[in-house]
Design an enzyme around this catalytic site. Structure first.
Site, PDB file in Angstrom:
ATOM      1  N   GLU A 191       6.773  -2.517  -7.452  1.00  0.00           N
ATOM      2  CA  GLU A 191       7.143  -1.134  -7.128  1.00  0.00           C
ATOM      3  C   GLU A 191       8.513  -0.744  -7.634  1.00  0.00           C
ATOM      4  OE1 GLU A 191       5.496  -2.917  -5.064  1.00  0.00           O
ATOM      5  OE2 GLU A 191       3.783  -1.715  -4.461  1.00  0.00           O
TER       6      GLU A 191
ATOM      7  N   HIS B 172       1.355  -0.869   7.393  1.00  0.00           N
ATOM      8  CA  HIS B 172       0.633   0.178   6.664  1.00  0.00           C
ATOM      9  C   HIS B 172       0.684   1.499   7.399  1.00  0.00           C
ATOM     10  CE1 HIS B 172      -1.088  -3.184   4.417  1.00  0.00           C
ATOM     11  NE2 HIS B 172      -1.391  -2.309   3.495  1.00  0.00           N
TER      12      HIS B 172
END
Lengths: 437, 392
Positions: free
Chosen positions: B128, B197
């Site tokens: 990322e 998440h």
């Protein structure tokens, strides 16, 4: 290891083996046949790394330096005498000399100005590493991009940013290349494609990868005639950072036109490269990702230039990235605030004898490419440029209050809508820098 | 009970006519009053609130009246926006994990790789920080990348690049380089996805100078915000919500963008201003049904622009109702609600009859167990109670 497509690269990297240990600093061996600044290496073949290695690399097992086809070609060609096979012409020599002297004189002036209170903060000087900047950047076109770290003054100068703009930036004046908003560690130039100047190490490598991606995108998606190359400069400390490895992977995966240039000066502030790295031979990390890993003597501008030519050529032809490890050394501390107490004076003395500018001078004289007077003229010219840049920076205005908010957003509507219903940037006081945001 | 409400903001007139800003070239819908019409549901017993309800939105008569339009799910609306912008400008590209061949983990980029190729819809390795930095470098050199975080939480790994490079480079380069990136992805608390998440990154990113943050909540504003974000020269973070991707709505056929800086009037009212965004909008509307039954008249505003706040729409509402309730999914500490409370207190203190009430998620890592997860986020029942207390 990698797939067959890259097997050739992995097994035939352009490798210049070198030995460097904490105790001994031998100059690395180089490609055979080429006349070099240390002429005693003339004609020597590529040594296997086994012969003179540091304790650390001995641990890593047999590392065999293999020469690529290109290297073999060169060996054959330079069977003739070295004299008729000079690496550079007179013009090129003078360009290289001038650029390195500019870098050195500028950094020396920075130190002076810092201690006189004209610039502040963290200032990282490049003294001693000029061969890397000059060797690489003088081969680039204006459209090619350079990404650096906080030690970026000389990279900017080599790329063509005027000394005035860099000095002004360091003084924090509006006429600086970044309007005084960046400072020493954030040199940017859109005109000369210097994409920074980054304070956190490793931060700039993905940006460089992105610039290389744009080059590939322009060629393949926009169908433009684009062979722009990006150079990413960073140090030995960065080579233990995640972003370095992630970008090596992506660059090799997509064959991006980028060259990763490691300026291995052995020290990350006070942390010796050998104390922080399991395998200190950084060039070996290239083949692990499917690109050639090259080691070169970074104190010798001609050797650097030779390797750079090959690496940049590879990138331009679309053959993908290269990892080049330049063995170099900084004569000053990490920054002007660093007392530099940890480095062994003997080590510093050894590297001082390999001063790249002195070495190039010697080469130019020995090969009758230039004489004392010509080089003195260059020195004088550069000294005047530096003096002028200081005067210019001194005379330039400091940023006014209205500059505070101007460049936060490219589109100032990003400051939003105020209680009165107008965009904040429409407030007349906004430009005065006194508006409420 | 429909109210076709055209809230015209002075901002519209001013901004369009201002010489400093070039007028938009498209039907640029400045503020859309999206009145939600519903009939008072007498069958619903007061007090029986459906929790975890992501209410199916009623068909909006206002838009049906103007043009037929077409029905889409929210993720399809996002894709439409992406595709239209990619068609319009060849420099727009997508970076992200599984955006290409897989079509995006929530199918937002489905089919785009087939249409535009593997370079324009780039499947990145799992890195990322580096691919966000790559997007910054690409943006600086002329492209307009849209970065997808497979889950917004993954973008924590890209914080270095988002904060230092996306946010700062335009400034530190003295305005030489622009970073027209869009960073988007699904975030928020889903259905038992676990703590990592289920993060709300808007509170972490909000202090970064130089970026804009918007949160979409309907297919209409999702498409409009996506398009506006891509066209913006600023780096924009577009927050989507995992549970809202299957919302259905009829959206116009003709092209439109919505303003990145404006809030959306969801339901005009008189008694209390309820400020919300993203999924909590639906909990608020759920609560609003109950409140209407009980005789209250809440004004619901979807703030949409998390940074900067649209203090005009918000201010006008406060001047009318004098009471504010903020309902958000962020954690209590340092969330969007906290910033909004501060901003309102600073600007509209005189107009408040009561202290601002801010309902946020609990400051806990979102638990896996369904019951615990339910108690982590704000439920419609709590909203009803809060309004009743405010309006006493």
């Amino acid at each position: 290891m990698a797939c067959s497509a890259t097997a050739k690269i992995i097994h035939n990297p352009l490798v210049f083996s070198s030995s460097r240990s904490a105790e001994k600093y031998e100059s690395c061996c180089k490609i055979s046949g080429r006349s070099s600044l240390g002429s005693k290496f003339l004609g020597k073949k590529l040594l296997s790394a086994k012969s003179a290695i540091s304790p650390a690399s001995r641990r890593s097992g047999a590392v065999v330096a293999v020469s690529s086809d290109i290297v073999k070609e060169k060996k054959v060609k330079s069977g003739s005498s070295a004299a008729s096979n000079l690496l550079i012409t007179k013009e090129e020599g003078l360009v290289l000399y001038e650029d390195m002297y500019l870098g050195r004189a500028f950094e020396d002036m920075c130190a002076q100005m810092y201690y006189r209170g004209k610039m502040f903060g963290f200032v990282h000087l490049y003294n001693g590493q000029e061969a890397v900047s000059t060797g690489f950047i003088k081969l680039l076109k204006q459209e090619d991009c350079v990404v650096s770290t906080y030690r970026d003054h000389v990279h900017s100068l080599s790329k063509g940013v005027p000394a005035r703009q860099v000095m002004s930036e360091l003084f924090g004046k509006t006429t600086g290349c970044c309007r005084g908003q960046g400072g020493s560690m954030h040199m940017f130039s859109k005109e000369h494609n210097v994409l920074g100047g980054f304070a956190f190490i490793g931060e700039g490598i993905p940006v460089a990868t992105g610039a290389a991606f744009t080059s590939k995108y322009k060629r393949e998606v926009l169908k433009e005639d684009c062979d722009e190359v990006t150079l990413a400069f960073f140090g030995d400390g960065t080579c233990n950072n995640g972003q370095f490895f992630e970008c090596l992977n992506m660059a090799a995966l997509w064959k991006l036109p980028i060259v990763f240039v490691v300026e291995n000066n052995l020290w990350a502030i006070g942390m010796s490269h050998l104390r922080s790295t399991s395998d200190p031979q950084i060039w070996k990390k290239g083949p692990a990702f499917g690109m050639p890993g090259v080691h070169v003597d970074g104190m010798d501008v001609l050797k650097v230039r030779e390797v750079a030519q090959e690496a940049i050529g590879r990138a331009r032809r679309g053959e993908g990235p290269t990892l080049v490890e330049c063995e170099t050394y900084r004569f000053r501390g990490h920054s002007l605030a660093d007392p530099d107490e940890l480095r062994d004076p003997a080590e510093k003395a050894r590297y001082a004898t390999r001063d790249p500018i002195t070495a190039l001078k010697k080469y130019l004289f020995e090969n009758n490419l230039a004489n004392e007077a010509e080089l003195k003229a260059v020195d004088k010219k550069i000294d005047e440029i530096i003096e002028d840049s200081v005067e210019f920076a001194d005379a330039s205005p400091v940023p006014a209050r209205n500059q505070l908010l101007e460049n936060v957003f490219a589109d100032p509507r990003g400051f939003g809508i105020g209680p009165d219903g107008k965009y904040r940037c429409e407030d007349p006081k906004f430009t005065e820098g006194t508006a409420q945001v | 009970m429909e109210a076709s409400f055209g809230v015209s903001s002075a901002a519209a007139a001013n901004a369009v006519n201002s010489p400093a800003l070039s007028p938009p070239s498209l039907p640029f819908i400045r503020s859309e009053a999206r009145p939600i019409s519903w009939r008072v549901d007498k069958s619903r017993k007061a007090g029986k609130i459906t929790t975890k309800a992501v209410a199916a939105q009623a068909e909006n008569p206002a838009s049906a009246a103007s043009k037929p339009g077409h029905e889409v799910l929210l993720f399809e609306a996002l894709r439409e926006g992406l595709e239209e912008e990619m068609e319009r400008d060849p420099r727009v590209c997508i970076f992200g994990e599984d955006v290409g061949h897989y079509g995006g983990s929530y199918k937002v980029s489905k089919g785009l790789a087939d249409k535009y190729g593997d370079l324009r819809v780039l499947d990145t390795p799992i890195a990322e920080n580096s691919f966000t930095g790559m997007a910054v470098g690409a943006a600086m050199t002329g492209l307009r990348p849209v970065v997808e975080g497979m889950n917004m939480g993954f973008l924590l790994l890209a914080f270095n690049q988002i904060s230092d490079n996306c946010g700062m480079l335009h400034y530190t380069s003295g305005g030489q380089f622009t970073i027209p990136t869009v960073i988007r992805g699904p975030g928020g608390v889903g259905r038992q996805l676990g703590a990592e998440h289920s993060q709300r990154l808007e509170s972490y990113f909000q202090s970064i100078p130089g970026i804009q943050m918007v949160a979409c909540s309907t297919p209409y504003n999702a498409k409009g915000l996506m398009k506006a974000a891509i066209r913006s020269e600023n780096p924009v973070v577009l927050f989507e919500h995992v549970l809202l991707y299957n919302l259905k709505e009829r959206i116009p056929d003709e092209e439109y963008v919505v303003s990145l800086e404006e809030a959306e009037m969801v339901r005009p009212g008189e008694h209390v201003t309820i400020l919300t965004y993203s999924r909590m909008r639906y909990h608020v509307m759920q609560a609003a049904k109950t409140l209407v039954n009980k005789g209250y008249d809440p004004e619901v505003i979807d703030i949409r622009s998390l940074k900067p706040f649209d203090l005009y729409t918000i201010g006008n509402s406060i001047k009318k109702t004098h009471k504010v309730l903020i309902v958000e999914e962020c954690m209590r500490t340092g969330g969007i609600g906290a910033s909004l409370t501060a901003a309102i207190n600073e600007n509209f203190n005189d107009y408040l009859d009561a202290p601002i009430v801010c309902l946020s998620s609990q400051d806990v890592p979102t638990p896996y167990a369904g019951t615990l997860e339910e108690w982590t986020v704000v439920q419609p029942g709590q909203i009803v109670t809060a309004v009743e207390q405010l309006c006493r």
